[in-house]
Scaffold this motif. Structure first.
Motif, PDB file in Angstrom:
ATOM      1  N   ALA A 210       0.836  -1.199   0.000  1.00  0.00           N
ATOM      2  CA  ALA A 210       0.000   0.000   0.000  1.00  0.00           C
ATOM      3  C   ALA A 210       0.874   1.254   0.000  1.00  0.00           C
ATOM      4  CB  ALA A 210      -0.938  -0.008   1.208  1.00  0.00           C
ATOM      5  N   ALA A 211       1.958   1.238   0.769  1.00  0.00           N
ATOM      6  CA  ALA A 211       2.879   2.380   0.815  1.00  0.00           C
ATOM      7  C   ALA A 211       3.559   2.580  -0.540  1.00  0.00           C
ATOM      8  CB  ALA A 211       3.911   2.189   1.924  1.00  0.00           C
ATOM      9  N   ARG A 212       3.843   1.502  -1.253  1.00  0.00           N
ATOM     10  CA  ARG A 212       4.420   1.605  -2.596  1.00  0.00           C
ATOM     11  C   ARG A 212       3.448   2.325  -3.533  1.00  0.00           C
ATOM     12  NH1 ARG A 212       8.959  -1.369  -4.040  1.00  0.00           N
ATOM     13  NH2 ARG A 212       8.270  -1.592  -6.198  1.00  0.00           N
ATOM     14  N   LEU A 213       2.147   2.016  -3.394  1.00  0.00           N
ATOM     15  CA  LEU A 213       1.142   2.710  -4.201  1.00  0.00           C
ATOM     16  C   LEU A 213       1.176   4.209  -3.910  1.00  0.00           C
ATOM     17  CD1 LEU A 213      -1.911   0.287  -3.881  1.00  0.00           C
ATOM     18  CD2 LEU A 213      -0.469   0.638  -5.904  1.00  0.00           C
ATOM     19  N   CYS A 214       1.303   4.557  -2.640  1.00  0.00           N
ATOM     20  CA  CYS A 214       1.394   5.973  -2.267  1.00  0.00           C
ATOM     21  C   CYS A 214       2.592   6.626  -2.952  1.00  0.00           C
ATOM     22  CB  CYS A 214       1.532   6.122  -0.748  1.00  0.00           C
ATOM     23  SG  CYS A 214       0.136   5.521   0.218  1.00  0.00           S
ATOM     24  N   ALA A 215       3.732   5.940  -2.938  1.00  0.00           N
ATOM     25  CA  ALA A 215       4.949   6.483  -3.548  1.00  0.00           C
ATOM     26  C   ALA A 215       4.778   6.658  -5.056  1.00  0.00           C
ATOM     27  CB  ALA A 215       6.140   5.585  -3.242  1.00  0.00           C
ATOM     28  N   LEU A 216       4.128   5.715  -5.713  1.00  0.00           N
ATOM     29  CA  LEU A 216       3.866   5.872  -7.150  1.00  0.00           C
ATOM     30  C   LEU A 216       2.972   7.078  -7.404  1.00  0.00           C
ATOM     31  CD1 LEU A 216       3.388   2.181  -8.338  1.00  0.00           C
ATOM     32  CD2 LEU A 216       5.220   3.761  -9.008  1.00  0.00           C
ATOM     33  N   ASN A 217       1.996   7.289  -6.543  1.00  0.00           N
ATOM     34  CA  ASN A 217       1.127   8.465  -6.687  1.00  0.00           C
ATOM     35  C   ASN A 217       1.898   9.754  -6.437  1.00  0.00           C
ATOM     36  OD1 ASN A 217      -1.370   7.280  -7.487  1.00  0.00           O
ATOM     37  ND2 ASN A 217      -1.614   6.501  -5.415  1.00  0.00           N
ATOM     38  N   ILE A 218       2.856   9.731  -5.518  1.00  0.00           N
ATOM     39  CA  ILE A 218       3.717  10.899  -5.302  1.00  0.00           C
ATOM     40  C   ILE A 218       4.502  11.201  -6.575  1.00  0.00           C
ATOM     41  CG2 ILE A 218       5.833  11.668  -4.118  1.00  0.00           C
ATOM     42  CD1 ILE A 218       4.644  10.307  -1.571  1.00  0.00           C
ATOM     43  N   LEU A 219       5.067  10.172  -7.191  1.00  0.00           N
ATOM     44  CA  LEU A 219       5.818  10.385  -8.430  1.00  0.00           C
ATOM     45  C   LEU A 219       4.902  10.882  -9.551  1.00  0.00           C
ATOM     46  CD1 LEU A 219       8.303   7.373  -8.311  1.00  0.00           C
ATOM     47  CD2 LEU A 219       8.803   9.807  -7.907  1.00  0.00           C
ATOM     48  N   ALA A 220       3.669  10.383  -9.586  1.00  0.00           N
ATOM     49  CA  ALA A 220       2.711  10.867 -10.593  1.00  0.00           C
ATOM     50  C   ALA A 220       2.420  12.356 -10.376  1.00  0.00           C
ATOM     51  CB  ALA A 220       1.423  10.053 -10.523  1.00  0.00           C
ATOM     52  N   GLN A 221       2.267  12.769  -9.129  1.00  0.00           N
ATOM     53  CA  GLN A 221       2.042  14.194  -8.840  1.00  0.00           C
ATOM     54  C   GLN A 221       3.284  15.007  -9.198  1.00  0.00           C
ATOM     55  OE1 GLN A 221      -0.733  15.517  -8.362  1.00  0.00           O
ATOM     56  NE2 GLN A 221      -2.028  14.081  -7.265  1.00  0.00           N
ATOM     57  N   ALA A 222       4.466  14.466  -8.915  1.00  0.00           N
ATOM     58  CA  ALA A 222       5.711  15.168  -9.252  1.00  0.00           C
ATOM     59  C   ALA A 222       5.802  15.373 -10.763  1.00  0.00           C
ATOM     60  CB  ALA A 222       6.923  14.407  -8.730  1.00  0.00           C
ATOM     61  N   LYS A 223       5.422  14.360 -11.523  1.00  0.00           N
ATOM     62  CA  LYS A 223       5.454  14.506 -12.980  1.00  0.00           C
ATOM     63  C   LYS A 223       4.452  15.564 -13.435  1.00  0.00           C
ATOM     64  CE  LYS A 223       5.319  12.255 -17.374  1.00  0.00           C
ATOM     65  NZ  LYS A 223       5.231  11.047 -18.150  1.00  0.00           N
ATOM     66  N   ALA A 224       3.263  15.575 -12.832  1.00  0.00           N
ATOM     67  CA  ALA A 224       2.261  16.587 -13.181  1.00  0.00           C
ATOM     68  C   ALA A 224       2.768  17.988 -12.850  1.00  0.00           C
ATOM     69  CB  ALA A 224       0.947  16.304 -12.443  1.00  0.00           C
ATOM     70  N   ALA A 225       3.469  18.115 -11.741  1.00  0.00           N
ATOM     71  CA  ALA A 225       3.963  19.425 -11.310  1.00  0.00           C
ATOM     72  C   ALA A 225       5.156  19.895 -12.126  1.00  0.00           C
ATOM     73  CB  ALA A 225       4.350  19.371  -9.830  1.00  0.00           C
ATOM     74  N   LEU A 226       6.070  18.976 -12.414  1.00  0.00           N
ATOM     75  CA  LEU A 226       7.352  19.347 -13.017  1.00  0.00           C
ATOM     76  C   LEU A 226       7.422  19.082 -14.520  1.00  0.00           C
ATOM     77  CD1 LEU A 226       9.675  17.855 -10.238  1.00  0.00           C
ATOM     78  CD2 LEU A 226       8.864  20.229 -10.464  1.00  0.00           C
ATOM     79  N   GLY A 227       6.538  18.240 -15.030  1.00  0.00           N
ATOM     80  CA  GLY A 227       6.559  17.894 -16.443  1.00  0.00           C
ATOM     81  C   GLY A 227       7.557  16.813 -16.788  1.00  0.00           C
ATOM     82  N   ASP A 228       8.593  16.657 -15.976  1.00  0.00           N
ATOM     83  CA  ASP A 228       9.668  15.704 -16.243  1.00  0.00           C
ATOM     84  C   ASP A 228      10.248  15.250 -14.907  1.00  0.00           C
ATOM     85  OD1 ASP A 228      11.937  14.304 -17.031  1.00  0.00           O
ATOM     86  OD2 ASP A 228      12.784  15.948 -18.197  1.00  0.00           O
ATOM     87  N   LEU A 229      10.176  13.946 -14.646  1.00  0.00           N
ATOM     88  CA  LEU A 229      10.694  13.428 -13.377  1.00  0.00           C
ATOM     89  C   LEU A 229      12.200  13.632 -13.217  1.00  0.00           C
ATOM     90  CD1 LEU A 229       8.625  10.140 -13.022  1.00  0.00           C
ATOM     91  CD2 LEU A 229       8.381  12.253 -11.709  1.00  0.00           C
ATOM     92  N   ASP A 230      12.893  13.849 -14.313  1.00  0.00           N
ATOM     93  CA  ASP A 230      14.333  14.095 -14.213  1.00  0.00           C
ATOM     94  C   ASP A 230      14.649  15.451 -13.583  1.00  0.00           C
ATOM     95  OD1 ASP A 230      15.033  11.604 -15.170  1.00  0.00           O
ATOM     96  OD2 ASP A 230      15.194  12.282 -17.247  1.00  0.00           O
ATOM     97  N   ARG A 231      13.635  16.263 -13.333  1.00  0.00           N
ATOM     98  CA  ARG A 231      13.834  17.520 -12.618  1.00  0.00           C
ATOM     99  C   ARG A 231      13.916  17.308 -11.097  1.00  0.00           C
ATOM    100  NH1 ARG A 231       9.912  22.048 -13.877  1.00  0.00           N
ATOM    101  NH2 ARG A 231      11.485  23.171 -12.681  1.00  0.00           N
TER     102      ARG A 231
END
Length: 155
Positions: free
Chosen positions: A67-88
């Motif tokens: 369940a915590a892994r799902l949370c982390a994936l959602n955090i990364l999804a939000q980061a991508k939405a915010a930054l446009g590129d996870l490499d940022r």
């Protein structure tokens, strides 16, 4: 063309879900200076199902880690939405994990390791972070775990 972090996700067989919409009156993320603050992300899978229940009663530590892994994936999804590129992402600075648990449950850190481990698997040293793991009586929508994040932005 996908970036390094998205290539790493693919290599691990992980797919980012769509960034979840807020369920109340707040924003999913906010940026100030070089910091990205991501609101708490519950244990919601890409298909919309939510890992629910209380640790110490009807959820095992292993299921809590998933369940915590799902949370982390959602955090990364939000980061991508915010930054446009996870490499940022320069560094995951802090994760705060909330674990819905019985009063006598004491393995909150083991549960939140699911999120911490995923960040390190995906981001390497950029995924190492400070952290808190807290037990709570309940979480939104019956979620077993919720995790929020503070992320340093590169450049």
């Amino acid at each position: 063309m996908t970036g390094t972090i998205e290539a790493r996700l693919a290599e691990l067989g992980l797919t980012l879900p769509s960034a979840p919409n807020p369920v109340a009156n707040y924003v999913p993320y906010a940026v100030t200076g070089n910091l990205l603050f991501i609101s708490g992300q519950i244990s919601k899978a890409a298909d919309g199902t939510i890992a629910t229940g209380l640790l110490g009663r009807d959820v095992t530590v292993e299921a809590g880690q998933a369940a915590a892994r799902l949370c982390a994936l959602n955090i990364l999804a939000q980061a991508k939405a915010a930054l446009g590129d996870l490499d940022r992402i320069a560094q995951i600075m802090r994760l705060t994990g909330f674990v819905a648990a019985t009063a006598d449950f004491a393995d909150h850190p083991k549960v939140v390791n699911g999120a911490s481990d995923l960040m390190v698997e995906v981001l390497g040293d950029k995924g190492r972070h400070t952290r808190a793991a807290v037990g709570v009586a309940s979480l939104p929508m019956g979620s077993a775990v919720e995790v929020d994040a503070i992320i340093a932005i590169a450049g």
